[in-house]
Write an enzyme that holds these catalytic residues in place. Sequence first.
Site, PDB file in Angstrom:
ATOM      1  N   ARG A  97     -27.959  32.398 -25.819  1.00 50.51           N
ATOM      2  CA  ARG A  97     -29.057  31.970 -26.692  1.00 50.51           C
ATOM      3  C   ARG A  97     -29.552  30.605 -26.255  1.00 50.51           C
ATOM      4  O   ARG A  97     -28.751  29.677 -26.114  1.00 50.51           O
ATOM      5  CB  ARG A  97     -28.574  31.875 -28.146  1.00 50.51           C
ATOM      6  CG  ARG A  97     -28.296  33.235 -28.786  1.00 50.51           C
ATOM      7  CD  ARG A  97     -29.591  33.974 -29.040  1.00 50.51           C
ATOM      8  NE  ARG A  97     -29.416  35.307 -29.584  1.00 50.51           N
ATOM      9  CZ  ARG A  97     -29.264  36.431 -28.860  1.00 50.51           C
ATOM     10  NH1 ARG A  97     -29.244  36.364 -27.542  1.00 50.51           N
ATOM     11  NH2 ARG A  97     -29.152  37.596 -29.434  1.00 50.51           N
TER      12      ARG A  97
ATOM     13  N   LYS B  65     -32.502  44.851 -17.659  1.00 55.63           N
ATOM     14  CA  LYS B  65     -31.413  45.739 -18.068  1.00 55.63           C
ATOM     15  C   LYS B  65     -31.967  46.872 -18.914  1.00 55.63           C
ATOM     16  O   LYS B  65     -32.700  46.632 -19.883  1.00 55.63           O
ATOM     17  CB  LYS B  65     -30.366  44.962 -18.879  1.00 55.63           C
ATOM     18  CG  LYS B  65     -29.209  45.836 -19.360  1.00 55.63           C
ATOM     19  CD  LYS B  65     -28.081  45.005 -19.948  1.00 55.63           C
ATOM     20  CE  LYS B  65     -28.125  44.879 -21.449  1.00 55.63           C
ATOM     21  NZ  LYS B  65     -27.746  46.103 -22.179  1.00 55.63           N
TER      22      LYS B  65
ATOM     23  N   LYS C  49     -22.239  52.114 -19.306  1.00 57.09           N
ATOM     24  CA  LYS C  49     -20.823  52.039 -19.722  1.00 57.09           C
ATOM     25  C   LYS C  49     -20.130  53.398 -19.577  1.00 57.09           C
ATOM     26  O   LYS C  49     -19.566  53.940 -20.532  1.00 57.09           O
ATOM     27  CB  LYS C  49     -20.710  51.536 -21.156  1.00 57.09           C
ATOM     28  CG  LYS C  49     -21.244  50.109 -21.334  1.00 57.09           C
ATOM     29  CD  LYS C  49     -20.943  49.564 -22.710  1.00 57.09           C
ATOM     30  CE  LYS C  49     -21.439  48.138 -22.891  1.00 57.09           C
ATOM     31  NZ  LYS C  49     -22.901  48.016 -22.894  1.00 57.09           N
ATOM     32  N   LEU C  50     -20.140  53.927 -18.370  1.00 58.17           N
ATOM     33  CA  LEU C  50     -19.585  55.268 -18.134  1.00 58.17           C
ATOM     34  C   LEU C  50     -18.064  55.277 -18.348  1.00 58.17           C
ATOM     35  O   LEU C  50     -17.364  54.323 -17.986  1.00 58.17           O
ATOM     36  CB  LEU C  50     -19.898  55.717 -16.707  1.00 58.17           C
ATOM     37  CG  LEU C  50     -21.382  55.876 -16.365  1.00 58.17           C
ATOM     38  CD1 LEU C  50     -21.540  56.235 -14.881  1.00 58.17           C
ATOM     39  CD2 LEU C  50     -22.039  56.946 -17.231  1.00 58.17           C
TER      40      LEU C  50
ATOM     41  N   THR D 178     -16.963  43.692 -27.157  1.00 55.92           N
ATOM     42  CA  THR D 178     -16.821  42.520 -28.029  1.00 55.92           C
ATOM     43  C   THR D 178     -16.962  42.883 -29.504  1.00 55.92           C
ATOM     44  O   THR D 178     -16.656  42.077 -30.373  1.00 55.92           O
ATOM     45  CB  THR D 178     -17.855  41.434 -27.684  1.00 55.92           C
ATOM     46  OG1 THR D 178     -19.119  42.053 -27.600  1.00 55.92           O
ATOM     47  CG2 THR D 178     -17.521  40.762 -26.380  1.00 55.92           C
TER      48      THR D 178
ATOM     49  N   THR E  49     -15.876  63.293 -12.916  1.00 56.22           N
ATOM     50  CA  THR E  49     -17.181  63.260 -13.597  1.00 56.22           C
ATOM     51  C   THR E  49     -17.859  61.909 -13.395  1.00 56.22           C
ATOM     52  O   THR E  49     -19.070  61.842 -13.161  1.00 56.22           O
ATOM     53  CB  THR E  49     -17.001  63.570 -15.099  1.00 56.22           C
ATOM     54  OG1 THR E  49     -16.385  64.851 -15.209  1.00 56.22           O
ATOM     55  CG2 THR E  49     -18.323  63.588 -15.830  1.00 56.22           C
TER      56      THR E  49
HETATM   57  O1  C5P Z   1     -30.740  40.715 -27.952  1.00 59.55           O
HETATM   58  P1  C5P Z   1     -29.540  40.159 -27.256  1.00 59.55           P
HETATM   59  O2  C5P Z   1     -29.861  38.962 -26.364  1.00 59.55           O
HETATM   60  O3  C5P Z   1     -28.394  39.911 -28.162  1.00 59.55           O
HETATM   61  O4  C5P Z   1     -29.136  41.339 -26.240  1.00 59.55           O
HETATM   62  C1  C5P Z   1     -28.065  41.272 -25.413  1.00 59.55           C
HETATM   63  C2  C5P Z   1     -27.927  42.563 -24.650  1.00 59.55           C
HETATM   64  O5  C5P Z   1     -26.611  42.630 -24.110  1.00 59.55           O
HETATM   65  C3  C5P Z   1     -28.083  43.817 -25.498  1.00 59.55           C
HETATM   66  O6  C5P Z   1     -28.631  44.828 -24.645  1.00 59.55           O
HETATM   67  C4  C5P Z   1     -26.684  44.148 -25.907  1.00 59.55           C
HETATM   68  O7  C5P Z   1     -26.487  45.518 -26.133  1.00 59.55           O
HETATM   69  C5  C5P Z   1     -25.890  43.711 -24.683  1.00 59.55           C
HETATM   70  N1  C5P Z   1     -24.516  43.333 -24.957  1.00 59.55           N
HETATM   71  C6  C5P Z   1     -24.146  42.341 -25.853  1.00 59.55           C
HETATM   72  N2  C5P Z   1     -22.857  41.994 -26.036  1.00 59.55           N
HETATM   73  C7  C5P Z   1     -21.922  42.603 -25.354  1.00 59.55           C
HETATM   74  C8  C5P Z   1     -22.245  43.600 -24.444  1.00 59.55           C
HETATM   75  C9  C5P Z   1     -23.563  43.941 -24.259  1.00 59.55           C
HETATM   76  O8  C5P Z   1     -24.993  41.757 -26.490  1.00 59.55           O
HETATM   77  N3  C5P Z   1     -20.694  42.228 -25.537  1.00 59.55           N
END
Ligand code: C5P
Length: 229
Positions: free
Chosen positions: A179, A33, A63-64, A116, A70
């Site tokens: 996690r 990503k 996230k457009l 979130t 556009t």
């Molecule tokens: O480092 P981490 O595992 O928290 O990264 C999660 C990725 O997902 C980051 O790129 C973060 O910006 C993205 N993200 C998120 N929570 C969301 C939407 C996107 O952590 N609700």
Amino acid sequence: MSDDRLIVALDVPNALAGLNLVEQLGDDVSFYKIGLGMLTGGGLALANELKQEQGKKIFLDMKLFDIGATVESAVRGLSQFDLDFLTVHGDPYVVRAAQEGKGGTDLKILAVTILTSLDRADLNAALIKDGAIQDLVLERAANAFDAGADGIIASPQEAALIRALPEANGKLIVTPGVRPAGAALGDQKRVATPAQAIADGVDHIVVGRPVWQAENPKAAAQAILAELG
Ligand code: C5P
């Protein structure tokens, strides 16, 4: 073949650092990503290189959100990069414009429901209608699917509820905030383990810091893949 259910977020400052991480992870990780934070650090060039030269899959997290014309022209331009996933906000007209823009390409349009990071007070300030956030998320997800979204970005708390929507049949659910058991949470408050996310009907998990901040990113990625089962 590597397991593309794991998407590693390349939240590193620039394309060089991104390439370095990809090299360390090697064949274990095939999906990356790239987000707005790397836009000025060569993110699009990196996306192109990883796709064309290394055969990796790419999720461009932009996230457009704009007027339909556009969004359509932005997605038309981006679809020339042969990306795999692209995020837009889940407003039905935005999703429809993105679908127009992608034309006949295989790009998957993933819709964001409600960020979130927002709480009910933020939604009030934005004059968004009353109701529990979770209910609004489900309603926006159903509307985005009806408008043609190929998938939804869902928090671990919402994934199972979205999977249960009739509109979600055959669609993708992609979940950040994952996690491995025992890992540091960082600023993520509501998390799931990789195994829980998959059990909830998630197709792809997005993991950033537990991999790129690890002393041994390759071992960290391998541990997550093992947890996916
Ligand atoms: O480092 P981490 O595992 O928290 O990264 C999660 C990725 O997902 C980051 O790129 C973060 O910006 C993205 N993200 C998120 N929570 C969301 C939407 C996107 O952590 N609700």
